[in-house]
Design an enzyme around this catalytic site. Structure first.
Site, PDB file in Angstrom:
ATOM      1  N   TYR A  61       0.815 -30.358  -0.811  1.00  0.00           N
ATOM      2  CA  TYR A  61       0.914 -29.620   0.448  1.00  0.00           C
ATOM      3  C   TYR A  61       0.948 -28.124   0.177  1.00  0.00           C
ATOM      4  O   TYR A  61       1.855 -27.612  -0.480  1.00  0.00           O
ATOM      5  CB  TYR A  61       2.152 -30.025   1.230  1.00  0.00           C
ATOM      6  CG  TYR A  61       2.156 -31.455   1.739  1.00  0.00           C
ATOM      7  CD1 TYR A  61       0.980 -32.207   1.798  1.00  0.00           C
ATOM      8  CD2 TYR A  61       3.323 -32.054   2.173  1.00  0.00           C
ATOM      9  CE1 TYR A  61       0.983 -33.512   2.259  1.00  0.00           C
ATOM     10  CE2 TYR A  61       3.341 -33.362   2.645  1.00  0.00           C
ATOM     11  CZ  TYR A  61       2.169 -34.087   2.679  1.00  0.00           C
ATOM     12  OH  TYR A  61       2.182 -35.381   3.141  1.00  0.00           O
ATOM     13  N   SER A  62      -0.052 -27.442   0.710  1.00  0.00           N
ATOM     14  CA  SER A  62      -0.182 -25.991   0.525  1.00  0.00           C
ATOM     15  C   SER A  62      -0.071 -25.627  -0.949  1.00  0.00           C
ATOM     16  O   SER A  62       0.542 -24.622  -1.318  1.00  0.00           O
ATOM     17  CB  SER A  62       0.851 -25.235   1.367  1.00  0.00           C
ATOM     18  OG  SER A  62       0.649 -25.492   2.739  1.00  0.00           O
TER      19      SER A  62
END
Length: 326
Positions: A61-62
């Site tokens: 995530y990111s």
């Protein structure tokens, strides 16, 4: 807040799990709609103060920044021993060989990277994000077993896959005396119910926790059918999930709206209440980009849908092809 055991373990988790994919540097990875740290922290604090002790993120995530933000928030707003912290491994984290997947090398590297970003010595739940078709499941399971024995994870779980794959993994672990998966994070909501065919009955039979992702169908269940948001326009993965049965899906969205209007509550509470009433479901993973999202998630615990309301929500559904993994 209500708390339940996570599957057949003794671990207690809140009935709402906060999905932390929303929190991360929007300039990293593929989630241009994610919230920067200064915007994420108030929401993480609100969730923890509301009694949500179950937080779910992932290394991908990111590009790791979600783990960093979540780790700092836990340190500042809660006590580590009170938080059930979950993360995942599988997706690509760097170019070149061994930068992704579920090999022994990848798992050993990525658990250490996740712990460093999270600022903790262990995670409570370490999950495989998807099935790795290029690595023998025996290699993956033994590596995960060793991660648990090393004290770097308390439990292991899995995410979206075919039911036969999950059953194979469970029984392979049993045959070898390895740590078993205790949870399944699968794709389930009013617009996608294919998991009710095999995965949910298997998990219920084996007392495996079910923690569904996207319980609000990427927000589609919370607003009028034709209403668009910045996320719907930029969420490339989300665009692949709900395009198979538009006519039937629209009827379901309209039914959610009608019940919400009749009860005088937000649509999100209706959709979340539906998934909470599924007997196999332990805790839906709810994303929150606004304070009201957390408020609605917690409030949904008090909403008890009638059989007639459930029939109105479920009757328009038609079978879907697999969505969310292949």
């Amino acid at each position: 807040m209500e708390y339940v055991k996570l599957g057949k373990t003794g671990l207690e988790v809140s009935r709402i799990c906060l999905g932390c994919m929303t929190y991360g540097d929007p300039n990293k990875g593929t989630h241009a709609w994610s919230l920067k740290e200064e915007d994420s922290r108030p929401l993480l604090r609100q969730a923890i103060e509301a009694g949500i002790n179950f937080l779910d993120t992932a290394n991908t995530y990111s590009n790791g920044s979600s783990e960093e933000i979540v780790g700092r928030a836990i340190k500042d707003f809660g006590r580590r021993e009170d938080i059930v912290l979950a993360t995942k491994v599988f997706n690509r984290m760097r170019p070149g060989p061994n930068g992704a997947g579920l090999s022994r090398k990848a798992i050993f590297d990525e658990i250490d990277n996740s712990l460093r970003r999270l600022g903790t010595d262990y995670v409570d739940l370490y999950q495989i994000h998807r099935w790795d078709y290029t690595t023998p499941i025996e290699e993956t399971l033994e590596a995960l077993h060793d991660v648990v024995k090393a004290g770097k994870a308390r439990y292991i779980g899995a995410s979206s896959m075919y039911s036969w794959q999950f059953a194979k993994a469970i029984y392979t672990s049993r045959l070898n005396g390895w740590t078993e998966f205790i949870s399944m994070q699968d794709h389930l909501n009013l617009l996608y119910r294919e998991e009710e065919r095999e995965m949910l009955p298997f998990c219920e039979d084996q007392k495996i926790a079910v923690i569904p992702w996207s319980p609000l169908a990427r927000g589609r269940l919370t607003r009028d059918w034709d209403e668009a948001t910045a996320r719907t326009q930029s969420d490339e993965f989300g665009k692949t999930l709900y395009t198979q049965a538009l006519e039937a899906d629209r009827k379901i969205v309209d039914a959610v709206g009608a019940i919400a209007k009749a009860r005088g509550i937000p649509r999100a509470q209706v959709a979340t209440a539906w998934i909470l009433q599924k007997s196999a479901v332990t805790a839906p993973i709810v994303g929150a980009s606004k304070p009201g999202h957390i408020t609605d998630a917690v409030a949904s615990l008090e909403v008890k849908l009638t059989p007639e309301e459930i029939e109105a929500l479920e009757s328009p559904y038609v079978p879907h092809g697999v969505a969310g993994f292949k």
